[in-house]
Design an enzyme around this catalytic site. Structure first.
Site, PDB file in Angstrom:
ATOM      1  N   GLU A 101       0.857  -1.186   0.000  1.00  0.00           N
ATOM      2  CA  GLU A 101       0.000   0.000   0.000  1.00  0.00           C
ATOM      3  C   GLU A 101       0.893   1.235   0.000  1.00  0.00           C
ATOM      4  O   GLU A 101       1.184   1.784  -1.050  1.00  0.00           O
ATOM      5  CB  GLU A 101      -0.935  -0.023   1.213  1.00  0.00           C
ATOM      6  CG  GLU A 101      -1.995   1.052   1.177  1.00  0.00           C
ATOM      7  CD  GLU A 101      -3.074   0.826   2.218  1.00  0.00           C
ATOM      8  OE1 GLU A 101      -3.928   1.709   2.361  1.00  0.00           O
ATOM      9  OE2 GLU A 101      -3.059  -0.223   2.896  1.00  0.00           O
ATOM     10  N   GLU A 135      -2.246   0.950  13.397  1.00  0.00           N
ATOM     11  CA  GLU A 135      -3.380   1.364  12.576  1.00  0.00           C
ATOM     12  C   GLU A 135      -4.695   1.235  13.340  1.00  0.00           C
ATOM     13  O   GLU A 135      -5.639   1.990  13.092  1.00  0.00           O
ATOM     14  CB  GLU A 135      -3.424   0.498  11.309  1.00  0.00           C
ATOM     15  CG  GLU A 135      -4.535   0.823  10.353  1.00  0.00           C
ATOM     16  CD  GLU A 135      -4.468  -0.027   9.108  1.00  0.00           C
ATOM     17  OE1 GLU A 135      -5.032   0.381   8.078  1.00  0.00           O
ATOM     18  OE2 GLU A 135      -3.843  -1.111   9.140  1.00  0.00           O
TER      19      GLU A 135
END
Length: 603
Positions: free
Chosen positions: A297, A573
């Site tokens: 990502e 996260e």
């Protein structure tokens, strides 16, 4: 990597910075006076894939070189890369940002970047077109720190796990002696499994593997050039013999922004969280502000970028990088004002959630606030105004019912918001951006636009309160018979932050926020990334600084102290320590927004 007469030019790595190559590419400039010698000279370029790959809509990688020689008599020579240049595949057999490198030292060509080298067997380059070029004005990526491994774990025969004790972005430097053809492999990850083996679950589709094939010519030193990883642990296999700690160094790589702020206080927990934010912020600066450095990502998510921008500015000289990023956003904008959630739009996620698209106006504003320079506001005013027009076209009586995918992203125990309606956060950001652009118009002495935007903001504010507020209580997601019991910290905090709450309801709204934090959550955070950014300011500004401090220093779940207790060396996260597949990065910066509160309130 640029080379001249057998030496690397400059100290940049992973250069130049990332852009949407269909719109623009950056170039880097160097003073190479000291590298020029009398007689024949040679310029060489090692060219890697970076983001310029088919998966993101681009073709094969390409490069351009221009050498300008200015003589003492005022004349100039210009040497440019053209059809007469030669190209050859070297020992770097594979490279990819997510995959890693495969380097076969047996295929090295000593002296290839010197004038004495015979390149007669090399091929002619392919001449291609390219996008417009712009000078790279921000700090380049560099290798800034060397980390020593803390220990070597040997979970089974032939497998060695190096633990660097710190999660970071970069690569490792290998020193090895061995026979020709030995194949040493390095796999990178943030976590180990229950058997002390490397766990790659957090990597998703990223191979994150570097391979070095020895040439057998004494001590060999290898470090990658054209990839990077996010990791704490490195699995080494194929090593000739038993490696020692000194066989591997960690190399911290990031955009080399200057540190401008330092923070310390008497509370060790807060100092440790600040340290984790420092490491996490730098790990996620790689010419764009990324979300994470480890999996397939590493994108420029606008929400992460603007919600942590204030923190970044307090710690680092961010203006040049953010000015570059504002240009990336401008180039990614469609004619109707629409933005992508990710910029550069390698993933074309249009239209952006308003909580993400807010980055355009918010980052321009932060650049102005922290530097006093009005030029970013001037440069981007018209496209920012187009963005407000796009939001207005989506609004239903000024309420954003149909635009928004993420909202108060990643509250405890969830990915999507469980208590805060996405329509509420989307409408709030519609108001936030409109009234902020009105302030910008005033600064730029655009009186007509300022009046129009202020009037629109007033209408949005009234609609927001009609839609979401009743007796000082702001909406939560419908939750059956418990709806009237559960309060949303985010829903209560956001309108108080922008002074949207009707005057006769402010005391009630503030009391309900206190109830949501203290009574319902025992002074624990119950927000996603949006609420977390604003909650502490609202508590502090409404006489509840001690409550904010209590939330900031909780050691139990959910909270930053819980991350520390579970061994985090950067921020996660999610509020939970998750180690399976899915959304579970252990080096995300989006909850680092609290660091700005450390500077502004605690300091």
């Amino acid at each position: 990597e640029l080379r001249m007469n057998g030496q690397k030019v400059g100290d940049h790595v992973l250069d130049p910075g990332q852009t949407d190559y269909s719109r623009i590419a950056l170039y880097s400039s160097y003073d190479v006076t000291d590298g020029i010698k009398t007689g024949a000279n040679c310029i060489g370029l090692i060219l890697g894939n970076g983001r310029h790959i088919e998966a993101f809509g681009y073709e094969k990688p390409r490069g351009i070189v221009q050498l300008i020689i200015e003589y003492e008599d005022g004349t100039r020579d210009v040497v440019i890369s053209d059809k007469n240049w030669k190209v050859q595949h070297g020992p770097l057999m594979e490279n990819g940002m997510y995959q890693g490198e495969l380097y076969d030292a047996r295929k090295e060509m000593p002296g290839w970047d010197t004038a004495e080298f015979d390149e007669s067997g090399w091929e002619q380059v392919e001449v291609v077109d390219g996008p417009p070029l712009a000078s790279q004005m921000m700090a380049p990526a560099r290798a800034t720190h060397t980390l020593m491994p803390q220990q070597i774990i040997r979970p089974k025969e032939g497998v060695f796990i190096y633990d660097f004790g710190q999660n970071f972005s970069g690569w490792v430097r290998l020193r090895v002696n061995g026979p020709e053809g030995m194949r040493v492999a390095f796999r990178f990850s943030e976590i180990l499994d229950e058997n002390n083996m490397l766990s790659t679950s957090v990597l998703r589709g990223a191979r994150a593997t570097d391979i070095y094939i020895l040439n057998g010519k004494g001590e060999e030193v290898y470090e990658p050039r054209l990839t990077y990883h996010g990791f704490r642990y490195v699995e080494v296999t194929g090593f000739p013999g038993i490696p020692a700690l000194e066989n591997l160094d960690g190399v911290f790589v990031h955009s080399d922004v200057e540190q401008t702020g330092q923070f310390a206080c008497s509370n060790k927990l807060i100092n440790d969280v600040h340290r984790n934010i420092w490491w996490g912020q730098l790990s996620n600066l790689m010419s764009i502000p990324t979300d994470c450095p480890q999996r397939e990502e590493r994108m420029g998510w606008l929400g992460d970028a603007h919600l942590t921008a204030e923190e970044a500015f307090y710690n680092f000289h961010m203006a040049p990088l953010f000015l570059k990023y504002l240009e990336d956003i401008r180039l990614a904008q469609k004619e109707d004002g629409c933005l992508s959630n990710v910029v550069p739009p390698y993933w074309r996620l249009y239209p952006a959630d308003p909580a993400w698209g807010s980055a355009y106006i918010s980052l321009a504003w932060n650049c102005y606030v922290f530097t006093g320079d009005t030029r970013p506001l001037e440069t981007h005013f018209e496209p920012m105004k187009r963005y407000i027009g796009f939001l207005e076209s989506f609004a239903d009586n000024h309420i954003m019912r149909a635009l928004g995918q993420f909202g108060d992203w990643c509250p405890p125990a969830s990915i999507l918001p469980t208590k805060t309606p996405i329509a509420l956060t989307s409408t709030w950001f519609f108001y936030h951006d409109t009234q902020l652009l009105a302030r910008i118009a005033e600064i730029l002495k655009k009186k007509e636009e300022a009046a129009e935007l202020s009037a629109l903001a007033s209408e949005i504010k009234d609609a927001f309160n009609r839609e979401f507020q009743e007796s000082g209580r702001y909406a939560t997601i419908e939750n059956g018979p418990l709806t009237n019991f559960y309060l949303s910290q985010t829903s209560q905090a956001l309108p108080l932050y922008l002074d949207m709450t009707p005057e006769d309801q402010k005391d009630k709204a503030t009391s309900l926020l206190r109830q949501a934090v203290v009574d319902q959550c025992d002074c624990h955070i119950d927000c996603g990334i949006v609420g977390t950014r604003y909650l502490f300011d609202v508590l502090t500004d409404n006489g509840m600084a001690e409550i904010a401090y209590c939330v900031a220093t909780r050691r139990s779940y959910p909270g930053w102290g819980y991350m520390l207790r579970e061994g985090a060396t950067t921020l996660w996260e999610r509020w939970e320590k998750l180690e399976g597949k899915g959304m579970n990065s252990h080096n995300h910066i989006m909850f680092g927004s609290i660091d700005a509160w450390y500077y502004r309130v605690i300091a």
